[in-house]
Design a protein around this motif. Structure first.
Motif, short mmCIF file in Angstrom:
data_model
loop_
_atom_site.label_atom_id
_atom_site.label_comp_id
_atom_site.label_asym_id
_atom_site.label_seq_id
_atom_site.Cartn_x
_atom_site.Cartn_y
_atom_site.Cartn_z
N PHE A 1 84.90 -59.08 13.45
CA PHE A 1 85.45 -59.58 14.72
C PHE A 1 85.11 -61.06 14.95
CE2 PHE A 1 81.36 -57.56 15.47
CZ PHE A 1 80.64 -58.57 16.09
N VAL A 2 84.12 -61.58 14.24
CA VAL A 2 83.71 -62.99 14.43
C VAL A 2 84.80 -63.91 13.91
CG1 VAL A 2 82.01 -64.74 13.80
CG2 VAL A 2 81.26 -62.42 14.30
N ASP B 1 94.64 -67.38 19.93
CA ASP B 1 94.29 -66.52 21.06
C ASP B 1 94.59 -67.29 22.34
OD1 ASP B 1 93.27 -64.67 22.79
OD2 ASP B 1 91.28 -64.55 21.86
N TRP B 2 95.12 -66.60 23.34
CA TRP B 2 95.49 -67.29 24.57
C TRP B 2 94.34 -67.35 25.56
CZ3 TRP B 2 95.42 -64.20 29.04
CH2 TRP B 2 95.34 -62.84 28.82
N GLU B 3 93.26 -66.62 25.27
CA GLU B 3 92.09 -66.66 26.14
C GLU B 3 90.93 -67.36 25.45
OE1 GLU B 3 90.96 -63.78 29.22
OE2 GLU B 3 91.98 -62.34 27.93
N PRO B 4 90.06 -68.03 26.21
CA PRO B 4 88.89 -68.67 25.59
C PRO B 4 87.92 -67.62 25.06
CG PRO B 4 88.74 -68.78 27.99
CD PRO B 4 90.11 -68.25 27.67
N PRO B 5 87.03 -68.00 24.16
CA PRO B 5 86.08 -67.03 23.60
C PRO B 5 84.97 -66.70 24.60
CG PRO B 5 85.61 -69.22 22.77
CD PRO B 5 86.87 -69.34 23.59
N LEU B 6 84.27 -65.61 24.35
CA LEU B 6 83.13 -65.25 25.18
C LEU B 6 81.93 -66.15 24.91
CD1 LEU B 6 83.18 -61.34 24.97
CD2 LEU B 6 83.53 -62.71 27.02
N ALA B 7 81.75 -66.53 23.64
CA ALA B 7 80.58 -67.34 23.27
C ALA B 7 80.85 -67.97 21.91
CB ALA B 7 79.33 -66.49 23.23
N LYS C 1 87.20 -62.33 23.24
CA LYS C 1 87.15 -61.36 24.34
C LYS C 1 87.83 -60.05 23.97
CE LYS C 1 86.95 -64.24 28.53
NZ LYS C 1 87.68 -64.63 29.76
N HIS C 2 88.89 -60.15 23.20
CA HIS C 2 89.71 -58.98 22.92
C HIS C 2 89.87 -58.81 21.41
CE1 HIS C 2 90.65 -58.98 27.15
NE2 HIS C 2 91.09 -60.21 27.07
N PRO C 3 89.93 -57.57 20.94
CA PRO C 3 90.14 -57.34 19.50
C PRO C 3 91.57 -57.64 19.09
CG PRO C 3 90.07 -55.25 20.67
CD PRO C 3 89.75 -56.31 21.68
N PRO C 4 91.77 -58.21 17.91
CA PRO C 4 93.13 -58.40 17.40
C PRO C 4 93.71 -57.06 16.97
CG PRO C 4 91.54 -59.03 15.73
CD PRO C 4 90.76 -58.70 16.96
N PHE C 5 95.02 -57.02 16.79
CA PHE C 5 95.67 -55.76 16.43
C PHE C 5 95.23 -55.25 15.07
CE2 PHE C 5 98.25 -58.88 14.28
CZ PHE C 5 98.67 -58.25 13.13
N ASP C 6 94.79 -56.15 14.19
CA ASP C 6 94.43 -55.73 12.82
C ASP C 6 92.92 -55.69 12.61
OD1 ASP C 6 94.09 -58.44 13.08
OD2 ASP C 6 95.12 -58.98 11.22
N LEU C 7 92.16 -55.48 13.69
CA LEU C 7 90.70 -55.47 13.58
C LEU C 7 90.21 -54.42 12.59
CD1 LEU C 7 87.93 -56.51 14.61
CD2 LEU C 7 88.04 -54.69 16.33
N THR D 1 78.93 -56.92 28.10
CA THR D 1 79.58 -55.62 28.30
C THR D 1 81.04 -55.67 27.87
OG1 THR D 1 78.09 -55.05 30.11
CG2 THR D 1 80.17 -53.86 30.01
N VAL D 2 81.71 -56.78 28.19
CA VAL D 2 83.09 -56.98 27.75
C VAL D 2 83.15 -56.96 26.22
CG1 VAL D 2 85.03 -58.60 27.68
CG2 VAL D 2 83.76 -58.27 29.81
N PHE D 3 82.22 -57.68 25.59
CA PHE D 3 82.17 -57.69 24.13
C PHE D 3 81.95 -56.29 23.58
CE2 PHE D 3 78.98 -57.18 20.80
CZ PHE D 3 79.72 -57.58 19.69
N TRP D 4 80.98 -55.57 24.17
CA TRP D 4 80.60 -54.26 23.63
C TRP D 4 81.76 -53.28 23.67
CZ3 TRP D 4 77.01 -52.64 20.54
CH2 TRP D 4 76.82 -51.27 20.37
N LYS D 5 82.48 -53.30 24.77
CA LYS D 5 83.61 -52.37 24.89
C LYS D 5 84.71 -52.70 23.89
CE LYS D 5 82.80 -51.14 29.73
NZ LYS D 5 83.30 -51.20 31.13
N ALA D 6 84.80 -53.97 23.51
CA ALA D 6 85.84 -54.39 22.55
C ALA D 6 85.39 -54.20 21.10
CB ALA D 6 86.23 -55.84 22.80
N PHE D 7 84.11 -54.48 20.81
CA PHE D 7 83.66 -54.57 19.41
C PHE D 7 82.41 -53.76 19.10
CE2 PHE D 7 85.64 -58.70 20.53
CZ PHE D 7 86.76 -58.63 19.71
#
Length: 654
Positions: free
Chosen positions: A327-328, A264-270, A290-296, A379-385
């Protein structure tokens, strides 16, 4: 051992129907041939660990070469791949015993001996005794040259083509350790390629606690001066971040490890880093992206890798990570996890269940902390997962309290998301339930007739618009002692005073003739027609009886090829609405009036549309609506015509 006592070349028969057992190992036990490298590296790592352990009380064992390392040497000219170590080595008798008997494990025997001595902190992997034979997945002949640690020891060569026998003979080896030489099959020469070997080491053995050196070819100079030379290059990290103390790891190191693990090119949320001790010992490092993978949404996808004693076992740990936590991302490293004999599949056991329970708890604790400490990130997490997390309510009832606290929904309270705890804190005096409405989108349900009485009372309503929400609500059932009630359900149980109840009964009695007529007209479509206490602005609505499903859910199931019989709805009628009052007057004046039935069907079609259902005969609906509009328009013309005559002379005079 003196030269005179050294046995010469010997031929031995494999024990215990070796041909059948080797056939099982080669053809059935492993699903991927590349596994051989992981197994042989693991065995070599065991040999190094054994030496390091014994050297605590016998330091002289390290006198000839203090380095503890593994070396992988491909030889394209000879067609061989060598995996060697500077570990404990094996004697003549140990070669015969350990390699001549299927499922005999020197590692297991060593662990048992260490346990008898009270020495239990030895990290050994190969506890099944068959990993060595995975070499025959890619090789048609295997040689093992080994020299045990200690002074004046003799090296021996073990060799076999796995055709029922093996040979053991004296050999030359300068220092202690073991070399496993694979004579690769013609169709397996890909395992001599540097890139292939490097990628396999990185995938399976990156965190083995000893340096793994790969012999690489380097070119220097150019033209006539170009030279080719070989060099050993360390390939693995040799340090598992998750095994280090949390106090020694910076946030940047956690983030870099996450990126290395997930690409992943972005750091994790937590993230959460934990170690469990007791009956089961394992370490975990879990991340929330932060973001869901394409195969979630892949039903097989899991994001947690399984290691056993720092050796990679599998990517998708279905037994350790429930689907609703797919998603974890992260790793679980166990000291005593039971695997099957090929180390590719988990065995169902108390250990597996204990680790799974711990993974679930730590994941939910992490999300709970994120929601409290960093609500914007949550909120970022919730919208993604959020949609994925809600699946847990439908499948894992024991986690419903924790999951309920993590839910977020839009509501009539305003824009943005709200938690159920915040909803409860805003509940009106006398409000006994948390209300929600289920539908395709907020826009589709926000102004629906089912919410009219709730809004009038000032009750907040949650908008549930994910396909999984209806199952999630049924799984949760209540929150902080307050039941969840769908605004679409027939049994809404709105509070009313005695006076209001009496008035409702009187209106129902006064409308009895019309509701009976409506039931006769709609008998094929509705279960019941009754006076409503939830409608204030709309003439009618359809509500779902107990055991029924909302229209949106029925439509979703139908789209997925899982159509279910539609349960008849209950039609509720608003006795105060002008349309119902006029319809009542027309019916009472002439019960046989054909237009009464037409208007009743038209009202039912309107109710179908507002609940999100399709109309069985849209053309007939359009004709009835056109007819009604024509009548209304005609009446409007008649009413306005006299006014037009009165104003015409005035207009002319002016």
């Amino acid at each position: 051992m003196s030269v005179d006592n050294v046995p010469q070349r010997e031929t031995h028969a494999f024990q215990a129907e070796i041909n059948q057992l080797l056939s099982l190992v080669i053809n059935s036990l492993y699903s991927h041939k590349e596994i051989f490298l992981r197994e042989l590296v693991s065995n070599a790592s065991d040999a190094l660990d054994k030496l390091r352990f014994r050297a605590i009380t016998e330091p002289e064992l390290l006198s000839d070469a203090p380095e503890l390392e593994l070396r992988i040497v491909p030889d394209e000219q000879q067609g061989t791949l060598t995996i060697e170590d500077t570990g404990i080595g094996m004697s003549h008798d140990e070669l015969v015993k350990n390699l001549g008997t299927i499922a005999h494990s020197g590692s297991r025997e060593f662990l048992q001996l260490a346990a008898q001595r009270g020495q239990k902190d030895v990290q050994l992997i190969g506890q099944f005794g068959v990993g060595f034979y995975s070499a025959y997945l890619v090789a048609d002949q295997v040689e093992v040259v080994s020299r045990p640690a200690g002074k004046d020891t003799q090296a021996f060569r073990w060799s076999s083509e796995a055709h029922g026998t093996f040979t053991v003979e004296p050999a030359e080896r300068a220092a202690r350790g073991t070399s496993v030489i694979l004579h690769l099959k013609e169709d397996q020469k890909e395992f001599l390629e540097e890139y292939r070997l490097r990628s396999l080491i990185t995938q399976y053995s990156d965190y083995v606690g000893h340096p793994i050196k790969l012999q690489v070819t380097k070119h220097t100079g150019s033209g006539a001066d170009e030279k080719t030379e070989t060099a050993l290059e360390v390939v693995n990290k040799a340090s598992a971040l998750w095994q280090r103390a949390k106090s020694d790891i910076t946030d940047e190191q956690y983030q870099e490890f996450y990126k290395h693990l997930t690409h992943d090119w972005e750091p994790p949320l937590a993230w959460t880093h934990f170690k469990a001790d007791g009956n089961q010992q394992f370490t975990g490092l879990l991340f929330v992206p932060k973001h869901p993978p394409f195969d979630l949404d892949s039903q097989q996808q899991r994001g947690v890798r399984l290691f056993v004693k720092r050796v990679f076992i599998m990517d998708r740990c279905e037994e350790l990570v429930p689907l609703w936590l797919r998603f974890v991302r992260g790793v679980i490293d166990s000291d005593d996890l039971p695997l099957n004999v090929s180390r590719e599949l988990l065995q169902d056991s108390q250990v597996v269940r204990a680790i799974r329970k711990h993974v679930v708890k730590k994941s939910l604790d992490l999300l709970e902390k994120l929601s409290k400490d960093k609500p914007e990130d949550y909120t970022v997490f919730w919208k993604a997962f959020g949609t994925v997390l809600k699946e847990g309510l439908a499948s894992e009832a024991e986690q419903k309290d924790k999951l309920g606290g993590l839910l977020r929904y839009e509501s009539t309270h305003g824009e943005g998301l709200t938690s159920l705890a915040d909803y409860v804190s805003r509940m009106k005096e006398g409000q006994e339930a948390l209300y929600y409405v289920y539908g395709e989108s907020r826009k589709a349900v926000e102004d629906g007739p089912h919410l009219e009485a709730l809004k009038q009372r000032g009750y907040e309503v949650l908008f549930m618009t994910d396909p999984v929400d209806e199952w999630a609500a049924q799984g949760l059932r209540e929150f902080q002692g307050k039941p969840l009630v769908s605004a679409l359900q027939a049994d809404l149980k709105l509070q009313a005073t005695d006076e209001q109840k009496k008035e409702q009964e009187q209106r129902a009695e006064g409308l009895k003739g019309l509701t009976s007529k409506m039931k006769d007209v709609l008998q094929e479509s509705v279960r019941e027609v009754r006076v409503s206490d939830r409608l204030t602005d709309s003439p009618v609505c359809l509500v779902v009886p107990e055991g029924g499903s909302p229209a949106y859910l029925e439509r979703l199931l139908q789209q997925r090829g899982k159509a279910m019989p539609r349960m008849k709805r209950i039609l509720e009628v608003n006795p105060k609405h002008p349309v119902i009052e006029h319809l009542k007057a027309v019916y009472e004046a002439n019960p046989a009036e054909a237009q009464v039935s037409e208007w009743i069907e038209l009202l039912h079609d309107q109710a179908l549309l507002t609940e999100g259902s399709t109309i069985s005969d849209p053309n007939r609906f359009a004709r009835r609506l056109t007819s009604l509009l024509t009548q209304v328009a005609g009446q409007a013309v008649k009413v306005s015509a006299p006014e037009a005559k009165d104003t015409q002379p005035v207009s002319a005079a002016s």
